[in-house]
Design a protein around this motif. Structure first.
Motif, PDB file in Angstrom:
ATOM      1  N   ILE A   9       0.821  -1.215   0.000  1.00  0.00           N
ATOM      2  CA  ILE A   9       0.000   0.000   0.000  1.00  0.00           C
ATOM      3  C   ILE A   9       0.856   1.265   0.000  1.00  0.00           C
ATOM      4  N   GLU A  10       2.014   1.232   0.657  1.00  0.00           N
ATOM      5  CA  GLU A  10       2.908   2.404   0.609  1.00  0.00           C
ATOM      6  C   GLU A  10       3.329   2.696  -0.817  1.00  0.00           C
ATOM      7  N   ARG A  28       7.654  10.215  -1.413  1.00  0.00           N
ATOM      8  CA  ARG A  28       8.580   9.148  -1.021  1.00  0.00           C
ATOM      9  C   ARG A  28       8.142   8.510   0.289  1.00  0.00           C
ATOM     10  N   ASP A  29       8.854   7.438   0.650  1.00  0.00           N
ATOM     11  CA  ASP A  29       8.566   6.775   1.921  1.00  0.00           C
ATOM     12  C   ASP A  29       9.496   7.229   3.037  1.00  0.00           C
ATOM     13  N   VAL A  42       6.343  14.952   0.006  1.00  0.00           N
ATOM     14  CA  VAL A  42       5.269  14.221   0.672  1.00  0.00           C
ATOM     15  C   VAL A  42       5.836  12.878   1.114  1.00  0.00           C
ATOM     16  N   GLN A  43       5.594  12.537   2.380  1.00  0.00           N
ATOM     17  CA  GLN A  43       6.047  11.258   2.916  1.00  0.00           C
ATOM     18  C   GLN A  43       4.834  10.372   3.187  1.00  0.00           C
ATOM     19  N   VAL A  44       4.893   9.138   2.695  1.00  0.00           N
ATOM     20  CA  VAL A  44       3.818   8.163   2.863  1.00  0.00           C
ATOM     21  C   VAL A  44       4.349   6.999   3.687  1.00  0.00           C
ATOM     22  N   ASP A  63      -0.190   7.126   7.081  1.00  0.00           N
ATOM     23  CA  ASP A  63       0.122   8.527   7.373  1.00  0.00           C
ATOM     24  C   ASP A  63       0.660   9.177   6.101  1.00  0.00           C
ATOM     25  N   ILE A  64       0.155  10.372   5.811  1.00  0.00           N
ATOM     26  CA  ILE A  64       0.670  11.149   4.690  1.00  0.00           C
ATOM     27  C   ILE A  64       1.023  12.532   5.222  1.00  0.00           C
TER      28      ILE A  64
END
Length: 133
Positions: A9-10, A28-29, A42-44, A63-64
């Motif tokens: 899902i990420e 990005r993660d 944006v961090q996912v 979390d985004i």
């Protein structure tokens, strides 16, 4: 038939959001040391929570976080993301998965960040997905 948990899902959300937001935003993660030079970012991240039906359906909490040079820019980006995630992601088929339902668990809000040169606004979403049949 792909088993439950086979949807990353990420990665799905990162690739989908990057396509929606375009090349002017980095999605990005993980964050790196050059974050100030890569705004907006944006961090996912999938949280260690959620559940599955034991067959195919996965319920993930994601979390985004939106990082930008100013509070207003971070708020605007988080609001844009929320509109996309709630309005466009449900029902889509992308990355070998179908997203069936999305809801907001925690609405976008300012989150602390130790670097005073940027601002962070984040939200948490519940995303139901399953592999494409």
């Amino acid at each position: 038939m792909a088993p439950v948990g086979s949807v990353d899902i990420e990665l799905l959300v990162i690739q989908w959001l990057q396509g929606q937001l375009g090349s002017g935003v980095i999605v990005r993660d993980e964050l790196d040391n050059n974050l100030l030079d890569e705004l907006p970012t944006v961090q996912v991240e999938r949280l260690p929570a959620g559940e599955d039906d034991g067959f195919r359906l996965d319920r993930a909490l994601v979390d985004i976080d939106a990082y930008a040079a100013s509070r207003s820019a971070a708020i605007a980006l988080a609001a844009q993301i929320r509109g996309l995630v709630l309005g466009t992601l449900p029902g889509s088929s992308t990355g070998g998965a179908v997203v069936s339902r999305v809801r907001t668990v925690a609405a976008p809000g300012a989150r602390p960040y130790e670097n005073p040169g940027l601002r962070r606004v984040g939200a948490t979403y519940e995303i139901y997905s399953h592999p494409v049949s």
